[in-house]
Design an enzyme around this catalytic site. Structure first.
Site, short mmCIF file in Angstrom:
data_model
loop_
_atom_site.label_atom_id
_atom_site.label_comp_id
_atom_site.label_asym_id
_atom_site.label_seq_id
_atom_site.Cartn_x
_atom_site.Cartn_y
_atom_site.Cartn_z
N GLU A 81 62.95 55.43 31.76
CA GLU A 81 62.69 56.52 30.92
C GLU A 81 64.31 57.29 30.85
O GLU A 81 64.57 57.84 29.89
CB GLU A 81 61.73 57.21 31.26
CG GLU A 81 61.39 58.30 30.51
CD GLU A 81 60.04 58.62 30.11
OE1 GLU A 81 59.45 58.71 29.23
OE2 GLU A 81 59.06 58.91 31.20
N ASP A 82 64.63 57.63 32.07
CA ASP A 82 65.76 58.72 32.36
C ASP A 82 67.12 57.98 32.27
O ASP A 82 68.07 58.79 32.63
CB ASP A 82 65.64 59.54 33.45
CG ASP A 82 64.29 60.12 33.34
OD1 ASP A 82 63.54 60.32 32.28
OD2 ASP A 82 63.48 60.55 34.20
#
Ligand code: MN
Length: 497
Positions: A81-82
């Site tokens: 996600e990051d």
């Protein structure tokens, strides 16, 4: 960067309990290296490098003695996600299983909701996640535990909401999974944020009591240990524990804040090598000290719904004090602390089934998820939904697990026969014996909440008429009847005794 990686690898390596295979340790350290470089330049609100968070999650999972894929997924739970890291790269480096777990955790964190609706949604997401693979929930609980440990750095207006969610959802789930250690930590971390005044009051009351009794209890522990040894009981340790704050407060509320009515604030904990020794130690203690009859509980013969086992008793210590005592084996202790996680430990051989293929439960395991979705559609008020869920799902349903951690939902009273047919009719039809929590048990054994059930089948095994009286679900009965009908009278003659 090289140096950073080395530094963090060393930290993680030091926290790996001994006994994990060397190749697994190397894989974990590779995951650490990836996390450090992927999260480079990212920081938490505490000002610390972001990677400290994911490594903390990995360490929590390591303490739970969980399988290596889950530990790695915990360390990499935020990279998809990051960071720039791709799913392909994860599969290439760590395999499908790790990717599947990371994706599960990522999906759980995706949607944002407001107010009570948010809780409903969280709860629903947890249901869905755990029906896919319970290890996703374990990673999420470890993630939440570290976030709660660092909650003071979060913006003030957000803290209470996060803490409340932790109490209502995460702690409850940990409890349901029998993960006592995570549950109590989550509760005590959330308590001061959700109920600050009650927290203060509880701390003060507890302090008054413990400062007086703690040294006394240490003496009782020492005496008991000596007495048990003199009388030839085998004892590993005699220790004591202080009741954790949140559960103490819940009891205090019940007794109008009269702390003298609560007897188990401090409890002696006796660990002995075997179940027989539990009763042996109990017998000795009851012969030396007067027990309080109403306080004796045999949770070994009759475990709590979440699987908790121990003998509980309370005695008069000869100086006018009541002392609460818990007796258990090391295995019971591990299970009480880590619950389902203690069963999810990686097995070298993997779990094989028919034709040596892993058991797939995809078709059956989403039943309960569907039920949740249906309930949700019928109830418009979110609060109603939660209370209905609490009643129906946490208390009335039985959730048991395959050795791989897949959740199988069954009605209360279901047996291993129901479990086998819930997986597949062919597995039911060739069922020969069963292990529950690694122990061989009879086929008609009624399953308990969070049991881990391992079906052993044999190609020569066949259902017989007796089975009809040993199962609960229509599904199982249907398949047994069908089998008996198809294989007619011949089978009856062979099997009806
Ligand atoms: Mn996280």
């Amino acid at each position: 960067m090289e140096q950073e990686i080395k530094k963090y690898q060393q930290q993680v390596q030091e926290s790996i309990p001994i006994g994990r295979p060397d190749t697994d340790v190397q894989d974990i350290l590779r995951a650490v290296a990836l996390a450090v470089s992927a999260h480079d330049g990212q920081y938490r609100s505490s000002g610390e490098p972001y990677v400290t968070h994911v490594l903390a999650v990995g360490k929590i999972l390591l303490q739970m003695h969980i399988d290596t894929a889950t530990v790695i997924a915990g360390i990499l739970h935020d990279v998809l996600e990051d960071t720039e890291t791709t799913s392909e790269y994860i599969t290439e480096q760590f395999g499908d299983e790790v990717l599947f777990l990371i994706e599960g955790v990522t999906k759980l964190g995706h949607l944002k909701y407001k107010g009570v609706q948010r809780h409903v949604e969280s709860l629903r997401k947890f249901f869905i996640a755990s029906s896919a693979d319970i290890r996703v929930v374990m990673i999420k609980l470890a993630d939440r535990l570290h976030n709660m440990q660092t909650l003071e750095y979060v913006r003030e207006d957000k803290r209470k909401r996060i803490a409340l969610e932790t109490l209502e959802i995460h702690a409850r789930l940990a409890d349901r999974l029998g993960m006592g250690s995570i549950k109590t930590q989550l509760e005590d971390l959330a308590f001061p944020y959700v109920y600050p005044d009650e927290y203060k009051k509880t701390v003060e009351l507890l302090h008054e009591v413990t400062s007086a009794t703690e040294s006394h209890l240490a003496n009782v522990a020492k005496t008991l240990f000596e007495e048990l040894q003199i009388l030839d009981a085998q004892v590993n340790t005699v220790d004591y524990r202080v009741k954790h704050l949140y559960s103490l407060w819940k009891k205090l509320k019940h007794f109008n804040y009269d702390i003298n009515k609560i007897y188990d604030i401090l409890a002696l904990r006796i660990i002995v090598p075997s179940i027989v020794e539990c009763y042996h130690a109990l017998g000795i203690i009851h012969s030396l000290y007067k027990p309080i009859p109403s306080r004796f509980k045999d949770y070994i013969a009759l475990p709590k719904p979440n699987g908790y086992q121990s003998l509980h008793t309370a005695i008069l210590d000869g100086q006018g004090e009541i002392v609460e005592i818990q007796i258990r084996t090391p295995q019971m202790h591990t299970e009480a602390e880590h619950g389902i996680a203690s069963h999810a430990v990686y097995k070298e051989q993997g779990e094989k089934s028919l034709n040596n293929k892993p058991i797939h439960t995809q078709s059956k395991k989403h039943n309960w998820t569907k039920d949740v979705l249906q309930v949700e559609q019928n109830i418009t008020d979110a609060k109603d939904f939660i209370s209905k869920l609490k009643l129906d799902f946490f208390d009335e349903r039985l959730f048991v697990y395959t050795p791989k951690g897949d959740v199988i939902e069954l009605p209360r009273g279901a047996t291993a026969i129901d479990f086998a047919y819930a997986i597949h009719s062919e597995i039911g039809n060739t069922l020969s014996s069963v292990k529950v929590n690694s122990k061989m048990v009879p086929l008609h054994t009624v399953l308990k909440q969070s049991d881990v059930v391992e079906i052993i089948h044999h190609e020569k095994s066949r259902p017989n008429r007796k089975w009809l009286g040993m199962c609960k679900t229509h599904l199982a009965k249907h398949h047994i009847k069908k089998y008996l009908k198809e294989h007619g009278g011949i089978m009856d003659r062979f099997f009806v005794r």
